[in-house]
Design a protein around this motif. Structure first.
Motif, PDB file in Angstrom:
ATOM      1  N   LYS C 466      35.047 -45.330  11.174  1.00 37.25           N
ATOM      2  CA  LYS C 466      35.996 -45.148  10.220  1.00 37.25           C
ATOM      3  C   LYS C 466      37.017 -44.090  10.622  1.00 37.25           C
ATOM      4  O   LYS C 466      38.294 -44.171  10.182  1.00 37.25           O
ATOM      5  N   TYR C 470      40.740 -44.772  10.763  1.00 32.97           N
ATOM      6  CA  TYR C 470      41.512 -44.362   9.742  1.00 32.97           C
ATOM      7  C   TYR C 470      42.642 -43.688  10.064  1.00 32.97           C
ATOM      8  O   TYR C 470      43.923 -43.400   9.418  1.00 32.97           O
ATOM      9  N   ASP C 672      33.804 -41.685   1.835  1.00 32.42           N
ATOM     10  CA  ASP C 672      35.135 -42.223   2.337  1.00 32.42           C
ATOM     11  C   ASP C 672      35.977 -42.766   1.167  1.00 32.42           C
ATOM     12  O   ASP C 672      35.499 -43.148   0.041  1.00 32.42           O
TER      13      ASP C 672
END
Lengths: 294, 186, 814
Positions: C466, C470, C672
């Motif tokens: 992630k 991201y 997150d």
């Protein structure tokens, strides 16, 4: 104290108008009450209460309907009875199809329990600058139907407020319905966003209800309604004027900020800051313009 | 202090404008006399002894006082007594049933809360369960649980086990055909 | 139905149905305001200003004041020795002494807080006058019809500012308590400077955390009944003869209230009875404050000669009860080129509010946790808690640790950025290993594997992937004018279980089990069920320690007439410390049954070791039927256990060196998030809470505790903002404008548990109550900082603050 309040509960409209006109004459007007989701909160916090109240819960058969007016014709508008709740409206498929603005707004009023009690008319009459139902109605050119023993009159919602928490309703009048004209139904460019303190059970910090249709690539017949940005829910005249007959490419965020400043002077309060409100409102409008562009 | 206590309690006056209200509560016809603006929660708890309904805030934010009024979840702290004239009310006390041996049988939502850890301190639980029972009854989709129950605050659980409890009950309700309307229709 | 566990199977570690669950889902559980009550209702008139001297109290027109009982400070005697006169022998030791004693003192750590203001008001909403009347609505209304006229005095409204001489109200400097902690070169200035000079990086930062309201959904409430001797009944004066004080109410710590009532009424132990009623959440908010309401209700009861009930409404509760201490932490760290922490300096400043209350202990925990679960050779921490003229700040889950942990975890991410490594890597470089020492010098003996546990949390969140995705996502949004930004964040931390240092020895907790007339074993402890599942856990522990089924165990509702003092229900100590005592008391009971020769069946377990020292919870010494048969013959038999510290727990309160806690819960949390930069609203997409807890006593309850704490932590990080008015009173004291998360605001929090049994907890368990409050705020804010690529150093990170921060010029922090 609540125990001392005088409450009348008419069971016919004729009774209601009679009571209102009597009370208007003797100088201690009756305050109509519907879902009580604001009134009971004010009472709990010891805010000044009207001395006399008129409970409308006995008038359901007359005031709770959602219907087409003037008849069962697809070309006409929608009429929400004064006791129509958010939950009741949300159960209407047409709302989701042709009045997305109103559907979206209704779905985040308070939460389940408030939606079951709160009414559009109560929201209009309560005149909160952070109202949830009013902005969508105003952007859809809703008309308030006022009735008294003397007769009926219609007032455009954007002319209904005369100041902070003040409306043009006379004390012998009752809101009996809210009408959404046929031109608004299915009108393209409906856009809505509430920025609240959380997802549900939130008071609006800043919000925008807009209808932004395009004609030959240019904005036309636009509605821009600001929430929690002024002493009452407000149509932004300068902004609307600025947008009219402009194409998307001709509009910058800085211009929007400047036009908004002409219409709105938001304030600092317990829920948010003036600077946040002003900036976020401009960003919302920019986003609305982008997202409604064909 | 110049104010000396009075040894006898004053007689509690029945307010001049008090009205007689008839309604149905948990399937039973009830009648009571109350000032018209008396909060329904006070009628339930203080006048009728139905203390399962809780007060967490008094301002319609926390949902602990949720009951069903004519089949819809409402905050009983925001309902004036006069508005329940002729109405049909269900409180937490009205959800469980009795079997042929007069033993209490939990409502499926109550059973799910018990098994899935939906109740911790228990103070939000009655309002949470009443709202969830309405969800099951009206056949709303399990995915909508957070949205439908957003008006019920809980400070203990962080909500996860409440969500699993209600979803389990919703799914069980659908499987058992308990619901009034097909799933998906709000 | 009440027990899912098959007969003979252990209950510890099972998903047994919680013992209080059935009544709770049926709405049958009786909280204090639900119990049948005939008596009067109390209300409190509160001060209108932050600080001042009372000029007059006026009772305005409206209420018929003759119908009210009115109590103010003048009703409470100042001199203990004059009260009982010839009857002084009935009083506690101080009653016989000649020293002046002001009974108008809430007994806690320092004797500075009155029940009712005598002359000087120290905070807005401080109790000045009490009213009682048979009608609840009337008495609440009447409380608004009392006018307190005040001569204002200079007040401290910002704890961060140096107090002027006119603002000094406590000692010479308004400092309630200060601690210094030194390790390695921290002891010596020249060595310290050398460490800093030799470091590759020196990173500094100032971190601030706000107050937080506990927001239990059941507001505070107490019923008091003072039973006077007949001679005193007829008079309105302070009682001359011994009397009884009975208190029932919502509380965490019955013996704290007991101690407070003993002092207020100058009566011996056995004349005070405190009963905890079902408690709708506490989180620290019902640790010390119930003593004050109990005192108020009891004073009214004495004067009204009636039972008196005081239930706060939400507004009064939020305005007048304690909050989490606001805190400012200044950190400076020295690091080498790889990101190893060489030295840490922390200056911690907490806002105590108007009175000392529990501030010294809160500050202590904040001090000890400030350096985190890292091996740092050189440390100096200076911490102090100061007065301000707001309602006293007090206990709230985490108790000082969340504040300093937020600072350290946020700081570490900023250090990583400066060193040029990832947040995970800087933690890997520094996480403590067995044999290394914490800031207090405490050497870690447990086989902790923090790097591995951190990795498991990261894997569960898919952190690395992630993080990479991201970065690309945010770049793409930036390029295309998209409003969304995403980020992931980590926090690694620990929380000491039980009271600090020698605190548990000082508490000297005792647990009793007794055989009731029906043969059921009753667990008698003062620890309260408030939603966390204490009653269920005690039931499981006792059942397994005895080898009985749970229907043979009954946990007694805490009542000081019935249960010994097993200490307060705070500090993550109930399951670990008191649960262990429950197991030991059961051992003691079995030993006595054995000695009486009533056990006819065969001993099933070869080991002679007490069950309480076994970690698997599978030791069953006798067949349940055999033990049950023996117990039925022994009604009234009692088993006892008294706290004994684990070996090696040696703590020096002066130098803040030694073993601060017998053990710690260890954790890594990962968040997150997505930020909509149009509005700066933060949305949690995922959250993983991984922790090592010794032994999971009940998987569902444990997860419930963790998730509940995590959501409180997220609320503290993003939304919960205590706004003060110009007089230091809470301006948003309601649940509309004080923003708690709803079900729709949080994702489903996922939990991971590691278990490494702890030898001095029941079946290996450690405490978990507070741990989950420590990590969410830094994990979430680290994620937001990544998403926005900005330097957020204070919470709550409301959209308003994030917008302000994002519009500031580069390089400034907030």
């Amino acid at each position: 104290m609540l125990a001392d309040l005088e409450v009348v509960r008419p069971t016919t409209l004729a009774q209601a108008f009679g009571l209102l006109s009597l009370s208007a004459q003797d100088g201690e007007p009756l305050r109509p009450m519907a879902g009580c989701t604001d009134l009971m909160v004010d009472a709990h916090f010891g805010k000044p209460m009207p001395k006399r109240l008129m409970d409308l819960s006995g008038l359901g058969k007359d005031l709770k309907k959602i219907e087409w007016f003037p008849g069962d014709n697809a070309d006409v508008g929608l009429r929400l009875g004064a006791l129509c709740t958010y939950a009741q409206a949300l159960a209407e498929p047409i709302l989701h199809r042709d009045l997305s603005l109103l559907a979206q707004a209704s779905a985040v009023v308070g939460a389940t329990q408030i939606q079951a009690r709160g009414t559009f008319a109560g929201n209009v009459e309560n005149a909160s600058p952070a109202a949830d139902g009013v902005p969508a109605l105003m952007a859809l050119d809703a008309v308030i139907v006022l009735q008294s023993a003397a007769g009926q009159r219609r007032v455009a919602l954007d002319h209904y407020y005369s100041g902070y928490r003040q409306t043009v309703r006379r004390s012998d009048e009752l809101i009996v319905a809210i009408e959404i004209p046929s031109q608004s139904i299915g009108k393209p460019g409906q856009w809505w966003r509430k920025v609240g303190t959380r997802s549900y059970q939130a008071i609006t910090k800043v919000g925008l209800a807009a209808v932004l249709p395009r004609k030959d690539g240019q904005l036309s017949d636009v509605r821009v309604v600001a929430v929690a940005m002024a002493p009452s829910i407000l149509r932004c005249q300068h902004v609307e004027q600025f947008l009219t007959a402009r194409a998307q490419a001709q509009i910058s965020l800085d211009q929007l900020r400047a036009e908004i400043a002409k219409d709105l002077k938001p304030i600092d309060d317990i829920r948010s800051k003036a600077t946040y409100r002003a900036e976020v409102f401009a960003r919302l409008l920019e986003q609305a313009l982008r997202q409604t562009a064909p | 202090m110049s104010h000396s206590p009075h040894s006898q309690p004053p007689v509690r006056p029945v307010p001049a404008g008090a009205v007689r209200i008839a309604c149905t509560i948990n399937g039973q016809a009830r009648e009571f006399v109350a000032a018209p603006m008396r909060r329904l929660i006070d009628v339930l708890r203080d006048d009728l002894g139905l203390v399962g309904t809780k007060e967490g805030c008094g301002e319609g934010e926390c949902g602990a006082c949720s009951i069903l009024l004519d089949g819809q979840p409402v905050n009983s702290c925001l309902i004036p007594a006069i508005q329940v004239q002729g109405a049909n009310l269900t409180t937490i006390e009205g959800l469980a049933s009795r079997d042929t041996f007069n033993k209490t049988v939990l409502h499926p939502v109550q059973q799910a809360f018990l098994e899935h850890g939906g109740a911790q301190c228990g103070i939000c639980t009655p309002g949470m369960i009443v709202t969830a029972a309405w969800m099951v009854q009206t056949g709303q989709p399990a995915a909508d649980v957070p949205k439908v129950l957003a008006g019920n605050l809980c400070r203990c659980t962080g909500y996860a086990h409440i969500v699993t409890s209600v979803q389990a009950a919703v799914e069980a309700g659908q499987a058992a055909g308990l619901t009034e309307r097909p799933a998906g229709e709000a | 139905m009440s027990d899912k566990t098959a007969p003979g199977k252990p209950h510890v570690g099972s998903q047994m149905i919680r013992t209080d669950g059935r009544d709770k889902v049926l709405g049958l559980t009786q909280y204090v305001d639900d119990e049948a009550f005939s008596g009067w209702h109390g209300a409190t008139v509160r001060s209108p200003v932050a600080r001042g001297r009372i000029r007059s109290i006026r009772f305005l027109e409206g209420p018929d004041w003759r119908q009210f009982v009115i109590v103010d400070a003048r009703d409470i005697p100042r001199f203990a020795h004059s009260i009982h006169g010839a009857d002084a022998s009935h009083g506690p030791a101080e009653a016989g002494q000649t020293a002046d004693v002001d009974l108008n003192i809430v007994k806690m750590i320092v004797d500075d807080q009155p029940y009712l203001v005598r002359d000087e008001i120290r905070h807005k909403h401080e109790a000045v006058v009490l009213l009682a009347h048979p009608d609840r609505d009337l008495v609440r209304w009447a409380a608004t019809r009392v006018h307190i006229e005040v001569e204002p005095l200079p007040a401290v409204l910002d704890y961060r500012q140096q107090a002027s001489p006119a603002q000094i109200q406590h000692g010479k400097d308004n400092i309630f308590k200060a601690y210094s902690l030194r390790k390695g070169a921290g002891e010596q200035e020249d060595l310290w400077q050398k460490v800093l000079a030799d470091a590759t990086h020196v990173v500094s930062g100032v971190y601030e955390t706000g107050a937080q309201e506990q927001a239990y959904i059941e507001p505070q409430g107490i019923v008091a009944h003072v039973e006077l001797a007949p001679e005193d009944e007829a008079h309105g004066r302070w009682p001359q003869k011994p009397f009884h004080v009975h208190i029932r109410g919502s509380m965490q710590c019955p013996y704290y209230v007991h101690n407070a009532m003993k002092h207020l009424f100058n009566q011996p132990d056995d004349r005070i009875q405190i009963v905890q009623t079902a408690t709708g959440g506490g989180f620290g908010g019902k640790e010390d404050y119930p003593s004050i309401i109990a005192g108020h209700a009891a004073l009214l009861s004495w004067k009204a000669r009636q039972p008196v009930k005081m239930i706060y409404d939400r507004v009064e509760d939020m305005q007048s009860t304690t909050k989490r201490h606001p805190c400012q932490t200044r950190l400076t760290t020295a690091l080498d080129a790889q990101g190893r922490l060489l030295a840490l300096e922390a200056q911690v400043l907490m806002d105590g509010g108007a009175y000392v209350t529990l501030s010294p202990v809160v500050l202590s925990r904040g001090t000890i946790h400030a350096a985190g679960p890292y091996s740092i050779d050189h440390v100096r921490i200076d911490a102090k808690v100061v007065l301000s003229n707001t309602a006293p700040n007090g206990a709230f889950r985490g108790f000082g640790a969340p504040q300093t942990i937020f600072a350290m975890e946020r700081h570490l991410d900023r250090c990583a950025k400066q060193v040029g490594i990832s947040p995970a890597e800087i933690r890997r470089q520094n996480l403590i290993e067995p044999g290394q020492s914490l800031a207090t010098g405490q050497v870690i003996r447990e086989p902790v594997a923090l790097r591995q546990w951190m990795q498991q949390t990261m894997d569960a969140l898919n952190y690395e992937e992630k993080r990479a995705n991201y970065k690309a996502f945010n770049d793409q949004q930036l390029r295309t004018g998209g409003p969304l930004r995403r980020g992931v964040g980590l926090a690694t931390f620990m929380h000491g279980c039980g009271f600090t240092g020698s605190g548990e020895v000082w508490l000297d907790s005792i647990v009793k089990v007794r055989v009731a007339s029906d043969g059921v074993v009753e667990v008698c402890a003062a620890n309260t069920e408030m939603g966390q599942g204490a009653q269920t856990v005690f039931t499981a522990i006792a059942a397994d320690a005895l080898g009985l089924d749970t229907d043979q165990i009954r946990v007694i509702q805490p009542d000081t007439d019935q249960v010994p003092n097993s200490g307060p229900t705070v500090a993550s100590r109930t399951s670990m410390v008191v649960g262990h005592l429950v197991a030991k008391a059961c051992d003691d009971l079995v030993r006595q049954v054995e000695e009486k020769g009533l056990l006819t069946g065969a001993r099933l377990l070869p080991s002679q070791a007490p069950i309480s020292e076994q970690s698997d919870g599978r030791g069953r010494r006798y067949a349940a039927a055999d033990l049950q048969a023996a117990l039925r013959q022994l009604p009234g038999l009692q088993g006892w256990a008294r706290y004994q510290p684990p070996p090696g727990v040696i703590w020096d309160d002066q130098t803040y060196k030694g073993v601060a806690y017998g053990t710690y819960g260890w954790a890594c949390y990962a968040a997150d998030v997505q930020v909509d930069t149009t509005t700066m609203e933060v949305r949690l997409l995922d959250f993983v809470a991984g922790q090592e807890v010794g032994r999971v006593l009940h998987p569902l309850l444990a997860a419930g505790q963790i998730i509940g704490g995590v959501v409180q932590g997220i609320g503290w990080a993003l939304w919960e903002d205590v706004v003060l008015d110009a007089q230091g009173g809470m301006a948003n004291a309601n649940l509309t404008t004080y923003v708690l998360p709803t079900m729709a605001d949080v994702p489903e929090i996922r939990t991971l548990f590691q278990e490494q049994p702890y030898g001095y907890g029941p079946f290996g368990a450690k405490g978990i109550g507070e741990l989950p409050m420590d990590g969410p705020a830094p994990a979430v804010i680290n994620a937001v900082a990544m998403a926005l690529d900005c330097d957020i150093c204070s919470i709550p990170a409301t959209p308003e603050r994030l917008l302000e921060l994002s519009m500031r010029p580069e390089g400034t922090s907030a």
